[in-house]
Design an enzyme around this catalytic site. Structure first.
Site, PDB file in Angstrom:
ATOM      1  N   HIS A  38       9.572  -0.219   7.474  1.00 17.25           N
ATOM      2  CA  HIS A  38       8.463  -0.210   8.431  1.00 17.25           C
ATOM      3  C   HIS A  38       8.511   1.139   9.143  1.00 17.25           C
ATOM      4  CE1 HIS A  38       5.684  -1.423  11.614  1.00 17.25           C
ATOM      5  NE2 HIS A  38       6.582  -1.020  12.500  1.00 17.25           N
ATOM      6  N   ASP A  57      -4.835  -0.850   8.092  1.00 19.53           N
ATOM      7  CA  ASP A  57      -6.269  -0.569   8.212  1.00 19.53           C
ATOM      8  C   ASP A  57      -6.785   0.398   7.154  1.00 19.53           C
ATOM      9  OD1 ASP A  57      -6.969  -2.267  10.326  1.00 19.53           O
ATOM     10  OD2 ASP A  57      -6.225  -0.849  11.808  1.00 19.53           O
ATOM     11  N   SER A  97       4.575  10.420  -2.348  1.00 21.79           N
ATOM     12  CA  SER A  97       4.580   8.981  -2.635  1.00 21.79           C
ATOM     13  C   SER A  97       3.728   8.663  -3.858  1.00 21.79           C
ATOM     14  CB  SER A  97       4.075   8.207  -1.421  1.00 21.79           C
ATOM     15  OG  SER A  97       4.767   8.579  -0.256  1.00 21.79           O
TER      16      SER A  97
END
Length: 448
Positions: free
Chosen positions: A188, A240, A319
């Site tokens: 996280h 979001d 990533s």
């Protein structure tokens, strides 16, 4: 930054581990100083100009057509052991310093050095910049938890280390490897430290839509079915923006001790979630690579495809594990299909241990953004001017030579030259101009 509470806790941990033991906080600690000397030259071809530094305030005919900087970085890192007992505690800390050797307000933009008042007439490249941070860690019954600032390396969230000083992320990271062959990871993260920055609380941002992300969460597992078959499965959420799923299958097929074939499948699925700040993302991206090795030679062929009306986007500098994400381009435009041919040579097989060579060529076509509508489709950011390049195609050629000293006082000193050339048609210029690039990197890790 390395705050006072973390410093006090580190001192307490040291005091609690005074007993001489075969393993402990001090006994298993590692302290390393890495020196990195980096020269970067990006030549923007066919009339393209550098928009960074003070170039934006200059008339078009006075803007520099290249970016060129030279800098030196020092990276001090402490990786502690754990205190004795059922619950082990430790601390990882780092301090980084970047020094300007050569630059200019009209030549900046390489991300080696920070720029004050970027894109203004009084733009100035800093002489130096620094950053320090730390992560507390705890170990209990095979579980390891880290909290603070750290490097991350997963298929769905990886901080990059391709400039002078590395990127870092702030958050929580948990791993467990108690079961044979299985590694479980969860994270996280809420803040970011990018290239050429002294901040530890920059917002996470999507790479291409350039949208802020309040938090990035992931859960994944890597499993080795055997010595030759491995799999990874991850799920991530960029708050979001999108939900992302990832699958990797890797199979080794050895023919002899010195030859064999490796097959590698990478698959991502991304779907919009929450407020859909990047637009209605709906994308399936995959690549399949086959690498044949024989002695010092390795030949790789790869195919990559992006399905959907949006590009493959991600959070964090690196990533993306798709096969055709290379030095300059990710070949990740919506609808794009790309192919790669690569050759690697390890010259240890010819009596020169530590010397290696790589070259690859990637070509992509079929990009389509004909469904793009402002405010309705993908929110293209600074790195992606969607709505302008339907039919874009481009290609990239990369070469790299690297030598690592094998013995003596300079052992592990590495010298690397990276050369790249990128060319695209008229539609492709909306995203990236034609480029010739050279990077010279000298790195020396010193264990203290």
């Amino acid at each position: 930054m390395l705050h006072r509470p973390a410093t006090l806790l580190c001192s307490a941990l040291l005091a609690s581990d005074v007993l001489a033991a075969p393993h402990g906080l001090v006994e298993d600690s590692q302290l390393e100083l890495r020196n990195r000397n980096f020269y970067f030259n990006r030549d923007l071809r066919n009339g393209a100009s550098n928009g960074q530094g003070d170039n934006a305030a200059r008339p078009a005919d006075e803007r520099k057509g290249y970016r060129e900087e030279w800098a030196h970085g020092l990276m001090l890192g402490l990786d502690s052991g754990f205190t004795q007992g059922t619950l082990g505690l430790g601390l990882d800390a780092h301090a980084h310093l970047g020094l300007k050797l050569d630059s200019g307000a009209g030549r900046t933009g390489t991300l080696l050095l920070p720029v004050r008042h970027d894109r203004q007439r009084d733009a100035e490249v800093a002489d130096d910049y620094s950053h320090a941070g730390a992560a507390l860690k705890a170990r209990w019954r095979g579980n390891e938890l880290k909290w603070g600032e750290m490097h991350t390396s997963t298929p769905v969230f990886t901080t990059a280390d391709s400039r002078l000083l590395p990127e870092l992320a702030t958050g929580l990271y948990l791993r467990n490897d108690t079961l044979p062959g299985l590694l479980v990871e969860a994270g996280h993260f809420t803040a970011y430290h990018g290239f050429a920055s002294s901040n530890d609380d920059d917002s996470l941002r999507t790479r291409y839509s350039d949208v802020a992300v309040r938090s990035l969460d992931f859960l994944g597992a890597s499993y080795s079915f055997s010595d030759t078959l491995r799999a990874k499965l991850f799920h991530a959420r960029a708050e979001d923006n999108w939900l992302q799923y990832y699958l990797n299958l890797n199979q080794d097929l050895p023919f002899t001790p010195s030859s064999g074939l490796n097959l590698d499948l990478q698959l991502y699925r991304s779907d919009a979630t929450g407020r859909e700040l990047s637009g209605p993302v709906a994308n399936t991206s995959w690549s399949l690579a086959g690498a044949w090795r024989h002695g010092p030679h390795r030949i790789t062929l790869a195919y990559q495809q992006i399905d959907g009306d949006t590009p493959f986007d991600y959070v964090g500098g690196l990533s993306i594990d798709l096969a055709n994400s290379v030095q300059l381009s990710d070949f990740n435009a919506p609808g794009m299909k790309s192919r790669q041919a690569r050759y690697d040579l390890n010259l240890a097989g010819y009596g020169v241990p530590g010397l290696s060579f790589m070259t690859r060529y990637v070509t992509g076509s079929g990009a389509s953004d004909r469904h793009w509508r402002p405010g309705q489709r993908y929110a293209g950011g600074a790195l992606s001017t969607y709505g302008q390049y339907d039919g874009a195609k481009w290609h990239e050629l990369d070469m790299e030579v690297r030598y690592v000293v094998q013995a003596g006082p300079a052992r592990d000193l590495s010298l690397r030259t990276r050369v790249a050339s990128y060319r695209g048609n008229r539609q492709a210029q909306a995203d990236l101009p034609d480029i010739n690039e050279v990077r010279l990197i000298v790195e020396y890790p010193l264990s203290l």
